[in-house]
Write an enzyme that holds these catalytic residues in place. Sequence first.
Site, PDB file in Angstrom:
ATOM      1  CG  ASP A   5     -32.069  11.498  -9.677  1.00 48.78           C
ATOM      2  OD1 ASP A   5     -32.881  12.437  -9.641  1.00 48.78           O
ATOM      3  OD2 ASP A   5     -31.771  10.900 -10.718  1.00 48.78           O
TER       4      ASP A   5
ATOM      5  CG  ASP B 147     -35.089  13.390 -14.554  1.00 53.08           C
ATOM      6  OD1 ASP B 147     -35.015  14.135 -15.542  1.00 53.08           O
ATOM      7  OD2 ASP B 147     -35.095  12.162 -14.645  1.00 53.08           O
TER       8      ASP B 147
END
Length: 382
Positions: free
Chosen positions: A104, A161
């Site tokens: 991320d 994600d």
Amino acid sequence: MNNRPTFDTIQSGQDLLEAMPEVWAALQQKVQRMMKQLKGKTPHAADHQVYDDSQLDWWTSGFWPGTLWLLYDMTGDPQYREEAQDWDVRLEQCFLRESRFHHDVGFQFLLTAVMKHRLTDDQEARRRALHAANFLAGRFNLAGNFIRAQNEGKVGGSIIDSAMNLSLLFWASEEAEDPRYRHIALAHAQTILARFIREDGSVRHIVKFDPATGEVLEALGGQGYSPDSSWSRGQAWALYGLANVYRNTGDRVYLDAARKVANYFIAASQEETIPAWDFRVPDSANEPRDTSAAAIAASGLLNIASQLPEPEGRMYRFAALKLLAALTSGYAAWDEPEFEGILRGGTGNKPIMQNVDAALIYGDYYYVEALAKLQGWNRHLF
């Protein structure tokens, strides 16, 4: 100032568009109040009105400064720039010690260093963003063609994600004139198509690989209801991320996949507009909503709509406006000075009962981003 009576009348996308000047003014007032309340915190979730202060290496640390940079870009108001200015400097310090950085870093550095470089031509910000891209590229597993997600021994896990974080690699490939980043992004994007997207357009959250052979071992429910369910925020990450892969490649297979996932999202949320935290949870009408899923999906749907000719794109824009109208009239905390978030009703992780019916900083960011897109903002970081 109490805006609630005005915004309660927003019942449709057209109502929202007509009220946008007032909504945008109220939003800026809200963010300016948050600047005084947060006082340098790294917000993640507000379960009880007040945002927490998470660690700087936590995956959501880019969304608050990203909101500030976006508002600076839209308004030119220097107070937003001053508040956002040093976040990429602070984030870089996490590379100098043991940290929880993982896949991320795209969320973290796109919204800080990349945005700062684009808006101010800061060369140190560019260097920090390229360093983050190197880190992300280093998590690529050649056997299985996937980018490793979390740490803590989860060597073979990859999650949906990741679709959003590929944008950092595409940016780095163009910025550094180095195709290696693009190769990795495309290899992982192909894995998303093959391993995460089901035939009906629903999406798996976690796929576990054997990192030595690349063999798929199993799918896991993760933050969804079960391995076979459809976590609504995962659907939103996928439709938005794949639309952005199309924007970066021009390969129609990614736009078609984004539409497939988006069609599932739209159909599954028809009756209740703001989706439950999982589309396949039993008795979804009595389950918590997830406003973050709605905000992410709305922004991604606007991207899909902008990449299609009329009338093909109309359905996706209409769906985005419907979500944004519902968020604006029913979930935005306009007239609650003590409430530090923008959107109520986010669901962070229902299976472990964490951050349920909370403000979530990423839900706030994508809501702001989607409203900005309605007014022409097109930086397209994701």
